[in-house]
Each structure stands twice: as C-alpha cells, then as structure tokens.
Design a protein around this motif. Structure first.
Motif: not given
Length: 103
Positions: A9, A11, A14, A30-33, A36-37, A65, A70, A72
């Motif tokens: 990863d 980060p 991203s 990816y977009h992590a929030y 959630e990913i 994940a 997380l 997905v």
C-alpha cells in the motif's frame, strides 16, 4: 504469487502497488474514506502485461481491505470483474451496493 512480485500500500499516492523485483509493475488507485475504500483504476505497465500481475495486485489489495475491516466499492471494472470471478470476496462489498456494481 510470483516470488518476485510484492504488493504494498502506498497511502501517500492512494494506491496499492505491485513491484516485480525493484520495478514498479502496476498499481490500483483508490480513494479511502472512513471505513470504505473505493477502487477507481487499475493499471499494469506494458512490459509487465500478460503475467497475471493485475490479479495478484487486486488479490493483495482486497486481502488488505479485509484485514483492515474496510468496505469495498469496486468502481474499477477490473476489480469488479475480479470479485465476480472470486465470489468469496463479494462479502467485502456492502450488501446495499452489490446490485449497483452487478454483484
């Protein structure tokens, strides 16, 4: 997994990356929030194509994940297709979002 291939990863950019030896072979953006990913785009370098590295990359990213708990969201068509072919990963996609992604 290819003994020369490693998934990590990154980060700060991203993305999950796959390296073959010291070379960056590809990545999954990816977009992590919160919890959630969302996987947006997967790309493998032209010289690394046809070796199954994209599948190894997504397998590693989805395992990470899962380990992190997380949810997905597979916006990337490659990730969505990979999950379709590996139904034991469908559980990572929230139940209410599965129809939206054709899962």
């Amino acid at each position: 997994m290819d003994p020369q291939a490693t998934v990590t990863d990154n980060p700060s950019q991203s993305r999950f990356e796959i390296h073959e030896g010291a070379d960056l072979a590809g990545f999954a953006q990816y977009h992590a929030y919160k919890d959630e990913i969302a996987f947006l785009h997967t790309e493998i370098g032209q010289t690394f194509g046809g070796r199954g590295l994209a599948g190894l990359l997504i397998n590693g990213a989805l395992d990470a994940a899962r380990e992190r708990g997380l949810k997905v969201l597979p916006y990337c068509p490659f990730v969505r297709g990979w999950i379709t072919r590996h139904p034991d990963y469908v559980e990572l996609v929230p139940q209410q979002d599965r129809a939206r992604f054709g899962l």
